[in-house]
Every structure is written in structure tokens, then in C-alpha cells.
Design a protein around this motif. Structure first.
Motif: not given
Ligand code: ADP
Length: 219
Positions: A98-104, A131-134, A145-147
Motif C-alpha cells: 500500500d502507499d501509506i499506513t495511517d489508521t492501518g 506512527t499512530h497506525s494500528k 511521527p504522529d505530530e
């Protein structure tokens, strides 16, 4: 007056995508993992999945589709698997891209689905990982990073994202220059005037914006 929406965006280039995809592919190869099947999560993972097949000499590329309820930059709502795999992966070494894990959630859903189909092994790869991804993918190139959460505008989604974001600059009527400034102030991106005019033409053709005098209005 509408609420003024604002979030950080970044327009990615094809060069960055090529570089990151190659790095992920080399990482997989160096790690000794030899996928026999690659699954691209459409639509975002489709281009990286295809390029990873090229690097890793994989001929079997399939798609699984996940969709999220919500709009650009909304991470609420549930991910749904809307296209299951229609090929056999029994006994195969599978790489999901996938391109990105955000929520995961997309990656988790796809992995759960594919694991019910009897593969020998399933691993996951993305270009970017927030980094906040499950779920942390087995392989990725850029850690966010989340921030520093950002809406990344991928080159295969450029026009679609600009069509989604542009009306958010029209919380009040604006000239083209004003819209360009809105992109900068609200979303931290520089959009060339040519591109902005093209986006306006697309939006006007579908009745989402209209022009009166020198100013553009949201429908
Ligand atoms: P994931 O499950 O990978 O966290 P979501 O389910 O939230 O991602 O979203 C699915 C798709 O939405 C991603 O594969 C990507 O195409 C897009 N997306 C999600 N978050 C972002 C982001 N921060 N920037 C750009 N695209 C995103």
C-alpha cells in the motif's frame, strides 16, 4: 461564513516515489524475503505494487480493494474490503503493498482476508508509515511521527486531491491569486497557477464552483 479548514499537505514527486519504492524493494530482497505473489491495495498501493514487482521479478500481481468512509484527511469511519481476491494464493509467499499506513485499517483488513486463503506467508510493505497506525508494516521507507501528520498528495492522485481541497479555500469568494494563497495558508502547498486553473475548470464543469466577475464561488 464557512469554517476555515486547515491541515498540512505535501505534494510528492514521481522521483520521490521511485526512490522510496526502490528502497523498499531492496530492503525486502536484502531481508531474504522472496514473494511469489504481490497484492496491491487499490487504488493507492497499485503503482508501488507494480514497481515492486519489477524490482523483485514477480509476475503475479493482483488487486484487493479497501475503501474508507470519509473524505480526504478524515481518519474517522471504518475501512471496508470492497474487492476480494479472485485468484488462488494457497502455499504462496504473499507481499501486500500500500502507499501509506495511517489508521492501518486497510492493511489489517487485507491481511486478515488473505490469511484465510491458505498462503504460506503474508508480509506487508508501504512507502510511508505514520506512527499512530494500528499496524506497522514489515517494510516501509519513510516514518512519519504522529505530530507531523500530513496529507500526502501522491502523483497518481494529484488532480483528485486538488479537486477535493480547492473548494475548502472558497469559504469566501476568491480570485485565482486568492485561491493560490489559500492553498499556501490553509494547506502549506504551492500550487502552480496552470494547475490551479485546470482544477477550477474540472470543478466548474461538474458544477462544484462557478465564476462571477474575477471571483470564484463554491456551489
Ligand atoms: P490505512 O488503513 O493505510 O491507515 P486508511 O484506511 O486510513 O489508510 O486510508 C486508506 C488510503 O487512504 C491509503 O492507502 C491512502 O491511499 C489514503 N490515505 C490515508 N491517509 C493518508 C495520508 N495521510 N496521506 C495521503 N493519503 C492517505
Amino acid at each position: 461564513m464557512d469554517k476555515v479548514e486547515s491541515f498540512k499537505c505535501r505534494i510528492l514527486t514521481w522521483d520521490e516515489i521511485a526512490k522510496w519504492t526502490e528502497a523498499v524493494a531492496y530492503d525486502i530482497a536484502d531481508n531474504g524475503f522472496r514473494p511469489t505473489v504481490v497484492i496491491g491495495l487499490t487504488r493507492g498501493g497499485w503503482v508501488p505494487a507494480r514497481v515492486i514487482c519489477d524490482h523483485l521479478q514477480v509476475k503475479r500481481l493482483y488487486a484487493v480493494k479497501t475503501e474508507h468512509w470519509g473524505v480526504t484527511a478524515s481518519t474517522d469511519g471504518k475501512a471496508l474490503l470492497t474487492q476480494e481476491l479472485n485468484a488462488s494464493i494457497a502455499g504462496e509467499s504473499v507481499l501486500i503493498v500500500d502507499d501509506i499506513t495511517d489508521t492501518g485499517e486497510s492493511l489489517i483488513l487485507a491481511e486478515q482476508h488473505l490469511k484465510t486463503m491458505g498462503p504460506k506467508e503474508v508480509r506487508t510493505a508501504t512507502l510511508l508509515h505514520i506512527t499512530h497506525s494500528k499496524k506497522e508494516p514489515d517494510y516501509y521507507e519513510v516514518e512519519v511521527p504522529d505530530e507531523d501528520w500530513t496529507w500526502f498528495i501522491f502523483p497518481w492522485n494529484l488532480h483528485e486531491d486538488l479537486r477535493t481541497i480547492l473548494p475548502k479555500t472558497l469559504y469566501e469568494p476568491k480570485t485565482v491569486t486568492g485561491i493560490q494563497k489559500g492553498f499556501k495558508d490553509q494547506f502549506q502547498i504551492d500550487v502552480p497557477e496552470e494547475l490551479l486553473r485546470r482544477t477550477l475548470r474540472h470543478l466548474a464543469a461538474t458544477g462544484k464552483v462557478h465564476k462571477k466577475g474575477a471571483k470564484w464561488y463554491k456551489a
